[in-house]
Design an enzyme around this catalytic site. Structure first.
Site, PDB file in Angstrom:
ATOM      1  CE1 TYR A 107      -3.432  -2.400   5.957  1.00  0.00           C
ATOM      2  CE2 TYR A 107      -3.148  -0.062   5.473  1.00  0.00           C
ATOM      3  CZ  TYR A 107      -3.325  -1.367   5.035  1.00  0.00           C
ATOM      4  OH  TYR A 107      -3.387  -1.631   3.684  1.00  0.00           O
TER       5      TYR A 107
ATOM      6  CE  LYS B  29      -0.357  -4.451   3.060  1.00  0.00           C
ATOM      7  NZ  LYS B  29      -0.854  -5.756   2.545  1.00  0.00           N
TER       8      LYS B  29
ATOM      9  CB  THR C 108      -0.904  -0.004   1.250  1.00  0.00           C
ATOM     10  OG1 THR C 108      -1.494   1.283   1.402  1.00  0.00           O
ATOM     11  CG2 THR C 108      -0.121  -0.301   2.524  1.00  0.00           C
ATOM     12  CG  ASP C 109      -1.103   5.033  -0.907  1.00  0.00           C
ATOM     13  OD1 ASP C 109      -1.630   4.391   0.030  1.00  0.00           O
ATOM     14  OD2 ASP C 109      -1.697   5.945  -1.524  1.00  0.00           O
ATOM     15  CD  GLU C 110      -3.101   3.717   4.742  1.00  0.00           C
ATOM     16  OE1 GLU C 110      -2.803   3.584   5.938  1.00  0.00           O
ATOM     17  OE2 GLU C 110      -4.268   3.789   4.337  1.00  0.00           O
TER      18      GLU C 110
HETATM   19  P1  NAD Z   1     -10.256  -6.594   2.727  1.00  0.00           P
HETATM   20  O1  NAD Z   1     -10.183  -6.314   4.181  1.00  0.00           O
HETATM   21  O2  NAD Z   1     -11.495  -6.247   1.980  1.00  0.00           O
HETATM   22  O3  NAD Z   1      -9.960  -8.131   2.453  1.00  0.00           O
HETATM   23  C1  NAD Z   1      -8.971  -8.843   3.121  1.00  0.00           C
HETATM   24  C2  NAD Z   1      -9.256 -10.333   2.950  1.00  0.00           C
HETATM   25  O4  NAD Z   1      -8.198 -11.056   3.592  1.00  0.00           O
HETATM   26  C3  NAD Z   1     -10.572 -10.782   3.573  1.00  0.00           C
HETATM   27  O5  NAD Z   1     -11.286 -11.607   2.691  1.00  0.00           O
HETATM   28  C4  NAD Z   1     -10.128 -11.583   4.798  1.00  0.00           C
HETATM   29  O6  NAD Z   1     -11.017 -12.638   5.145  1.00  0.00           O
HETATM   30  C5  NAD Z   1      -8.776 -12.109   4.352  1.00  0.00           C
HETATM   31  N1  NAD Z   1      -7.900 -12.423   5.477  1.00  0.00           N
HETATM   32  C6  NAD Z   1      -7.646 -11.657   6.570  1.00  0.00           C
HETATM   33  N2  NAD Z   1      -6.804 -12.293   7.399  1.00  0.00           N
HETATM   34  C7  NAD Z   1      -6.503 -13.482   6.806  1.00  0.00           C
HETATM   35  C8  NAD Z   1      -5.686 -14.560   7.171  1.00  0.00           C
HETATM   36  N3  NAD Z   1      -4.993 -14.575   8.320  1.00  0.00           N
HETATM   37  N4  NAD Z   1      -5.592 -15.611   6.327  1.00  0.00           N
HETATM   38  C9  NAD Z   1      -6.296 -15.630   5.148  1.00  0.00           C
HETATM   39  N5  NAD Z   1      -7.104 -14.636   4.775  1.00  0.00           N
HETATM   40  C10 NAD Z   1      -7.210 -13.574   5.597  1.00  0.00           C
HETATM   41  O7  NAD Z   1      -8.992  -5.853   2.106  1.00  0.00           O
HETATM   42  P2  NAD Z   1      -8.798  -5.186   0.669  1.00  0.00           P
HETATM   43  O8  NAD Z   1      -9.217  -3.778   0.741  1.00  0.00           O
HETATM   44  O9  NAD Z   1      -9.346  -6.081  -0.361  1.00  0.00           O
HETATM   45  O10 NAD Z   1      -7.200  -5.185   0.582  1.00  0.00           O
HETATM   46  C11 NAD Z   1      -6.503  -6.295   0.014  1.00  0.00           C
HETATM   47  C12 NAD Z   1      -5.020  -6.020   0.050  1.00  0.00           C
HETATM   48  O11 NAD Z   1      -4.737  -4.837  -0.688  1.00  0.00           O
HETATM   49  C13 NAD Z   1      -4.479  -5.783   1.455  1.00  0.00           C
HETATM   50  O12 NAD Z   1      -3.220  -6.401   1.539  1.00  0.00           O
HETATM   51  C14 NAD Z   1      -4.345  -4.271   1.559  1.00  0.00           C
HETATM   52  O13 NAD Z   1      -3.300  -3.927   2.434  1.00  0.00           O
HETATM   53  C15 NAD Z   1      -4.005  -3.914   0.124  1.00  0.00           C
HETATM   54  N6  NAD Z   1      -4.411  -2.575  -0.343  1.00  0.00           N
HETATM   55  C16 NAD Z   1      -5.704  -2.152  -0.174  1.00  0.00           C
HETATM   56  C17 NAD Z   1      -6.077  -0.900  -0.685  1.00  0.00           C
HETATM   57  C18 NAD Z   1      -7.501  -0.395  -0.546  1.00  0.00           C
HETATM   58  O14 NAD Z   1      -7.761   0.761  -0.887  1.00  0.00           O
HETATM   59  N7  NAD Z   1      -8.451  -1.183  -0.099  1.00  0.00           N
HETATM   60  C19 NAD Z   1      -5.141  -0.105  -1.346  1.00  0.00           C
HETATM   61  C20 NAD Z   1      -3.813  -0.572  -1.482  1.00  0.00           C
HETATM   62  C21 NAD Z   1      -3.478  -1.817  -0.977  1.00  0.00           C
HETATM   63  O1  DAU Z   2      -4.067   4.174   0.604  1.00  0.00           O
HETATM   64  C1  DAU Z   2      -4.323   2.812   0.587  1.00  0.00           C
HETATM   65  C2  DAU Z   2      -5.130   2.427   1.799  1.00  0.00           C
HETATM   66  O2  DAU Z   2      -6.442   2.966   1.624  1.00  0.00           O
HETATM   67  C3  DAU Z   2      -5.198   0.919   2.025  1.00  0.00           C
HETATM   68  O3  DAU Z   2      -3.907   0.449   2.301  1.00  0.00           O
HETATM   69  C4  DAU Z   2      -6.149   0.574   3.179  1.00  0.00           C
HETATM   70  O4  DAU Z   2      -6.275  -0.830   3.290  1.00  0.00           O
HETATM   71  C5  DAU Z   2      -7.495   1.189   2.884  1.00  0.00           C
HETATM   72  O5  DAU Z   2      -8.383   0.944   3.964  1.00  0.00           O
HETATM   73  C6  DAU Z   2      -7.372   2.693   2.646  1.00  0.00           C
HETATM   74  O6  DAU Z   2      -6.988   3.374   3.868  1.00  0.00           O
HETATM   75  P1  DAU Z   2      -7.649   4.769   4.313  1.00  0.00           P
HETATM   76  O7  DAU Z   2      -7.464   4.913   5.765  1.00  0.00           O
HETATM   77  O8  DAU Z   2      -7.196   5.871   3.433  1.00  0.00           O
HETATM   78  O9  DAU Z   2      -9.182   4.443   3.929  1.00  0.00           O
HETATM   79  P2  DAU Z   2     -10.561   4.699   4.693  1.00  0.00           P
HETATM   80  O10 DAU Z   2     -11.649   4.380   3.729  1.00  0.00           O
HETATM   81  O11 DAU Z   2     -10.610   4.081   6.041  1.00  0.00           O
HETATM   82  O12 DAU Z   2     -10.550   6.288   4.915  1.00  0.00           O
HETATM   83  C7  DAU Z   2     -10.373   7.169   3.825  1.00  0.00           C
HETATM   84  C8  DAU Z   2     -10.372   8.581   4.396  1.00  0.00           C
HETATM   85  O13 DAU Z   2     -11.693   8.904   4.886  1.00  0.00           O
HETATM   86  C9  DAU Z   2      -9.452   8.765   5.589  1.00  0.00           C
HETATM   87  O14 DAU Z   2      -8.878  10.058   5.515  1.00  0.00           O
HETATM   88  C10 DAU Z   2     -10.360   8.680   6.809  1.00  0.00           C
HETATM   89  C11 DAU Z   2     -11.671   9.226   6.276  1.00  0.00           C
HETATM   90  N1  DAU Z   2     -12.890   8.638   6.870  1.00  0.00           N
HETATM   91  C12 DAU Z   2     -13.030   7.292   6.822  1.00  0.00           C
HETATM   92  C13 DAU Z   2     -14.143   6.680   7.339  1.00  0.00           C
HETATM   93  C14 DAU Z   2     -14.317   5.191   7.305  1.00  0.00           C
HETATM   94  C15 DAU Z   2     -13.893   9.456   7.393  1.00  0.00           C
HETATM   95  O15 DAU Z   2     -13.769  10.695   7.401  1.00  0.00           O
HETATM   96  N2  DAU Z   2     -14.996   8.849   7.926  1.00  0.00           N
HETATM   97  C16 DAU Z   2     -15.172   7.508   7.933  1.00  0.00           C
HETATM   98  O16 DAU Z   2     -16.200   7.032   8.435  1.00  0.00           O
END
Ligand code: NAD
Ligand code: DAU
Length: 340
Positions: free
Chosen positions: A154, A158, A126-128
């Site tokens: 988190y 990562k 992730t970019d985080e």
């Molecule tokens: P998500 O939370 O929707 O899905 C995660 C999945 O992993 C779930 O199905 C969960 O059951 C499974 N999981 C959790 N723990 C596990 C374990 N111990 N063994 C097997 N499976 C397990 O997450 P997402 O948003 O789909 O993110 C997927 C990946 O992409 C993550 O690695 C996250 O860090 C990365 N990522 C997410 C974003 C985003 O914006 N959502 C952006 C950049 C990177």
């Molecule tokens: O940048 C990549 C990341 O993006 C991934 O690695 C993470 O898995 C993914 O969850 C996401 O992280 P963020 O923290 O950026 O996403 P989130 O949707 O939780 O929040 C986005 C922004 O919105 C953040 O600045 C917090 C704000 N927020 C979020 C929620 C859930 C609110 O203001 N209110 C809310 O209820």
């Protein structure tokens, strides 16, 4: 190719499964997922029912024996690790499971990949891991050379996994790659994340909890564009490399919330400013120049199209998310937003 997709029942993992089945119908995909609160087998129903190249195996990536048995049985050509605890707010409440899954789980998968000589391991990061950027320096973007500088448990978990992957590449010659993507949006995203949470609350006429002043900036990318980038990296990326993936689409949270309100014809009176997230990152912005130059990747979905498609998807799939909202998620929501 036979590909192991971990975290396949989550948001991006499931979208990746569908992307692969459509793009590479001759591939075999094994989805592996522990089905935590974030995993939903219903999401994969169409892939399972299609009876094509997809199979699902329930399991935990930290379960060394189960992972070893799976790798011994299957001869994977590639492993793509999406499995993770992914929600920043939850990591602030309870970091332990983030360290276990995101770091130790990655180690277990890499050990199996080494033992069974899998030709390619890909870590979805992730970019985080880069921390955040100031709002008043729009010229600054995250490149692959930006130092790791994490803010939340988190992002620290990562980043730790990324460092471990790089150590396995250098020490053991693991043929691995890493991608670091910005915020994704699209179908099947768990309604604890900003966009689906705001859509669901809007439709229910519930308050829309905006953290702080809502001025934090994220760089939004449609999930299929992320899937396409990962597919390209797995097939053509160079071993040992990190690739940043992002949409050049920076938006303030408050503007996203207002856009959703407008699309659904609701009132801005629903907006409720809540106590800020601890350690809240201000701005993320990715420079994707490297993957564009090396692999010809570029985002294809404009935000205005993608967000409309996403809201329409949630409107058309109410049972999918209402089912989630009716369960233990209620207790989580009360805990997170009850007294903020
Ligand atoms: P998500 O939370 O929707 O899905 C995660 C999945 O992993 C779930 O199905 C969960 O059951 C499974 N999981 C959790 N723990 C596990 C374990 N111990 N063994 C097997 N499976 C397990 O997450 P997402 O948003 O789909 O993110 C997927 C990946 O992409 C993550 O690695 C996250 O860090 C990365 N990522 C997410 C974003 C985003 O914006 N959502 C952006 C950049 C990177
Ligand atoms: O940048 C990549 C990341 O993006 C991934 O690695 C993470 O898995 C993914 O969850 C996401 O992280 P963020 O923290 O950026 O996403 P989130 O949707 O939780 O929040 C986005 C922004 O919105 C953040 O600045 C917090 C704000 N927020 C979020 C929620 C859930 C609110 O203001 N209110 C809310 O209820």
């Amino acid at each position: 190719m036979k590909v192991l997709v971990t975290g396949a029942a989550g948001f991006i993992g499931a979208n990746f499964v569908y992307y692969m089945l459509c793009k590479h119908p001759d591939d075999e995909i094994v989805g592996y997922d522990a089905l935590t609160y974030a995993g939903n087998l219903e999401t994969l129903a169409d892939a399972v029912d299609a009876g094509g190249g997809f199979r699902f195996v329930k399991g935990d990536i930290t379960d060394r024996e189960a992972v070893d048995a799976l790798f011994a049985k299957e001869k994977f050509d590639a492993v793509v690790n999406f499995a993770a605890e992914s929600h920043v707010d939850r990591s602030i409440e309870d970091p332990g499971v983030f360290l276990r899954t995101n770091i130790l789980g990655t180690q277990v998968l890499m050990d199996a990949s080494r033992k069974y000589e899998v030709p390619r391991y890909h870590q979805v990061s992730t970019d985080e891991v880069y921390g955040d950027l100031p709002l008043d320096r729009p010229d600054l973007l995250f490149t692959e050379e930006t130092p790791i500088h994490t803010s939340s448990p988190y992002s620290a978990s990562k980043a730790s996994a990324d460092l471990l992957v790089q150590a396995y590449i250098r020490t053991f010659g693991l043929p691995a790659t890493i991608s670091r993507c910005s915020n994704n949006y699209g179908p099947y995203q768990f309604p604890e994340k900003l966009i689906p949470l705001m859509i669901a609350n809007c439709l229910a006429g519930k308050p829309l909890p905006v953290s702080g002043e809502g001025l934090n900036v994220r760089d939004w990318l449609y999930v299929d564009d992320h899937c396409k980038a990962i597919d390209l990296i797995v097939r053509s990326g160079k071993v040992g490399e990190v690739y940043n993936v992002g949409g050049h689409n920076e938006m303030k949270n408050i503007d996203i919330v207002k856009l959703i309100i407008q699309y659904l014809g609701k009132s801005e009176d629903l907006i409720t400013y809540v106590t800020d997230r601890k350690g809240h990152d201000m701005r993320y912005a990715i420079d994707p120049a490297k993957i564009t130059a090396a692999l010809g990747w570029a985002p294809e979905t404009m935000f205005k199209d993608g967000i409309g498609r996403t809201i329409d998807w949630y409107l058309a799939h109410k049972p999918w998310w209402e089912n989630i909202l009716s369960g233990e998620y209620q207790q989580y929501y009360e805990k997170m937003y009850g007294d903020r």
